[in-house]
Enzyme design. Structure first.
Site, PDB file in Angstrom:
ATOM      1  N   GLY A 135       0.752  -1.238   0.186  1.00 26.56           N
ATOM      2  CA  GLY A 135      -0.041  -0.005   0.069  1.00 26.56           C
ATOM      3  C   GLY A 135       0.814   1.256   0.024  1.00 26.56           C
ATOM      4  O   GLY A 135       0.555   2.215   0.642  1.00 26.56           O
ATOM      5  N   ALA A 136       1.672   1.279  -0.755  1.00 26.77           N
ATOM      6  CA  ALA A 136       2.635   2.181  -0.713  1.00 26.77           C
ATOM      7  C   ALA A 136       2.556   3.459  -2.008  1.00 26.77           C
ATOM      8  O   ALA A 136       3.435   4.386  -2.118  1.00 26.77           O
ATOM      9  CB  ALA A 136       4.180   1.755  -1.202  1.00 26.77           C
ATOM     10  N   THR A 137       1.068   3.633  -2.505  1.00 23.31           N
ATOM     11  CA  THR A 137       1.059   4.544  -3.534  1.00 23.31           C
ATOM     12  C   THR A 137       0.279   5.713  -3.034  1.00 23.31           C
ATOM     13  O   THR A 137       0.142   6.627  -3.754  1.00 23.31           O
ATOM     14  CB  THR A 137       0.306   4.056  -4.648  1.00 23.31           C
ATOM     15  OG1 THR A 137      -0.961   3.488  -4.078  1.00 23.31           O
ATOM     16  CG2 THR A 137       1.084   2.886  -5.434  1.00 23.31           C
ATOM     17  N   SER A 138       0.104   5.728  -1.793  1.00 28.43           N
ATOM     18  CA  SER A 138      -0.780   6.761  -1.197  1.00 28.43           C
ATOM     19  C   SER A 138      -0.773   6.836   0.254  1.00 28.43           C
ATOM     20  O   SER A 138      -0.236   5.877   0.935  1.00 28.43           O
ATOM     21  CB  SER A 138      -2.356   6.817  -1.715  1.00 28.43           C
ATOM     22  OG  SER A 138      -2.974   5.579  -1.164  1.00 28.43           O
ATOM     23  N   GLY A 139      -1.235   7.866   1.057  1.00 30.70           N
ATOM     24  CA  GLY A 139      -1.447   8.072   2.386  1.00 30.70           C
ATOM     25  C   GLY A 139      -0.203   7.730   2.999  1.00 30.70           C
ATOM     26  O   GLY A 139       1.047   7.921   2.674  1.00 30.70           O
ATOM     27  N   GLY A 141       1.516   4.774   3.737  1.00 29.32           N
ATOM     28  CA  GLY A 141       2.487   3.929   2.933  1.00 29.32           C
ATOM     29  C   GLY A 141       3.563   4.711   2.380  1.00 29.32           C
ATOM     30  O   GLY A 141       4.504   4.601   2.284  1.00 29.32           O
ATOM     31  N   SER A 193      -5.286  -0.670  13.884  1.00 35.45           N
ATOM     32  CA  SER A 193      -5.964   0.306  14.231  1.00 35.45           C
ATOM     33  C   SER A 193      -6.338   0.316  15.525  1.00 35.45           C
ATOM     34  O   SER A 193      -6.474  -0.906  16.149  1.00 35.45           O
ATOM     35  CB  SER A 193      -7.003   0.301  13.238  1.00 35.45           C
ATOM     36  OG  SER A 193      -8.068   1.276  13.762  1.00 35.45           O
ATOM     37  N   TYR A 234     -14.564  -3.172   9.323  1.00 32.17           N
ATOM     38  CA  TYR A 234     -13.006  -2.494   9.389  1.00 32.17           C
ATOM     39  C   TYR A 234     -12.732  -2.896  10.978  1.00 32.17           C
ATOM     40  O   TYR A 234     -11.378  -3.711  10.916  1.00 32.17           O
ATOM     41  CB  TYR A 234     -13.133  -0.941   9.289  1.00 32.17           C
ATOM     42  CG  TYR A 234     -11.816  -0.150   9.731  1.00 32.17           C
ATOM     43  CD1 TYR A 234     -10.731  -0.343   8.727  1.00 32.17           C
ATOM     44  CD2 TYR A 234     -11.767   0.324  10.692  1.00 32.17           C
ATOM     45  CE1 TYR A 234      -9.557   0.040   8.700  1.00 32.17           C
ATOM     46  CE2 TYR A 234     -10.227   0.859  11.004  1.00 32.17           C
ATOM     47  CZ  TYR A 234      -9.350   0.846   9.944  1.00 32.17           C
ATOM     48  OH  TYR A 234      -8.058   1.416  10.203  1.00 32.17           O
TER      49      TYR A 234
END
Length: 272
Positions: free
Chosen positions: A12-16, A18, A142, A165
């Site tokens: 998950g390194a493309t946004s936020g 990460g 979380s 979630y």
């Protein structure tokens, strides 16, 4: 400058969070393997990070599809002979509505992406982590945690995005505790964290519409679990931001852990 041989995989390194963690690590050097679902967005990350100090490779997979998780693991074996850190960061938030979704494998979507995929990926990559020992597994979880209903783990009744979630993150933490018990701490440590509260990410904006903590708070928390010498042999722990904390009480229950482990093996087809 970090050891050029230190190899870190971030999902998950493309946004936020990460992407921000990847940027911080890329500036320090070493080697990064960055995962994303969208090749075009990975290209954007490449353009941004390639001028920095790290050697960077990219892998693509939709984590809602366990066959793609397996294929990604094979790609990673082709890229490297060891891993020093695995950051299971990719995740799906509660969403903008309470519309229940399922994965291509037929699993409740948040359980699939937030728990089953990192469980499967971790298992596939254990040989690389063992070669890279002492190595670390960092599970980005979380503070929202709710026990799994083992009679209805896919939440076919009473579904809400919040519940889905929270159950998926409960599963990630509880399975992390169980995995930590199965792996020697001097070889591989396994820790989970709540990185920050409602950071300014797409996931948070979609689900909540407001933020609380800044992104740097979460980045620093994740980096600490990746790099802190004080955590060298610390395993099976849960952190809230940078402080040791208590996860949901049932995540520590051995019977709950074992039932969850058995369910996870059944759903992923993996036998540890």
């Amino acid at each position: 400058m970090q050891d050029p041989d230190r190899t870190i995989l971030i999902t998950g390194a493309t946004s936020g969070l990460g992407r921000a963690v990847a940027e911080s690590l890329a500036a320090r050097g070493g080697r990064l393997i960055l995962h994303g679902r969208d090749p075009a967005r990975l290209q954007d990350v490449a353009a941004e990070l390639q001028p920095l100090n790290a050697s960077i490779d990219f892998v693509t997979a939709d984590l809602s599809d366990l066959s793609q998780v397996d294929e990604m693991a094979e790609q990673i074996f082709e890229l490297t002979d060891h891993l020093n850190v695995l950051v299971n960061n990719a995740g799906l938030g509660k969403g903008a509505s309470d519309h229940r979704e399922t994965s291509s494998d037929g699993h409740e979507l948040r359980l699939a992406i937030n728990h089953l995929a990192p469980f499967a990926l971790t298992f596939r990559l254990l040989p690389l982590l063992e070669t890279g020992a002492p190595s670390r597994i960092v599970n980005v979880a979380s503070g929202a945690q709710e026990p799994i209903d083992f009679d209805d783990p896919h939440i076919t009744e009473g579904y809400t995005g919040n519940r889905a979630y929270a159950q998926s993150k409960f599963a990630m933490v509880a399975a992390g505790f169980q995995l930590a018990n199965r792996l020697p701490a001097e070889v591989i440590t396994v820790n989970s964290l709540h990185p920050a509260t409602l950071m300014p990410t797409r996931m948070v904006r979609e689900g909540y519409g407001h933020t609380v903590d800044d992104l740097d708070t979460g980045v620093d928390a994740v980096l600490r679990l990746i790099e802190s010498a004080a955590l060298e042999d610390v395993t099976g722990q849960y952190f809230s931001i940078q402080q040791p904390a208590q996860a949901h009480p049932q995540t520590y229950d051995p019977d709950v852990q074992q039932r969850l482990w058995d369910l996870t093996e059944e759903l992923t087809g993996i036998q540890f």
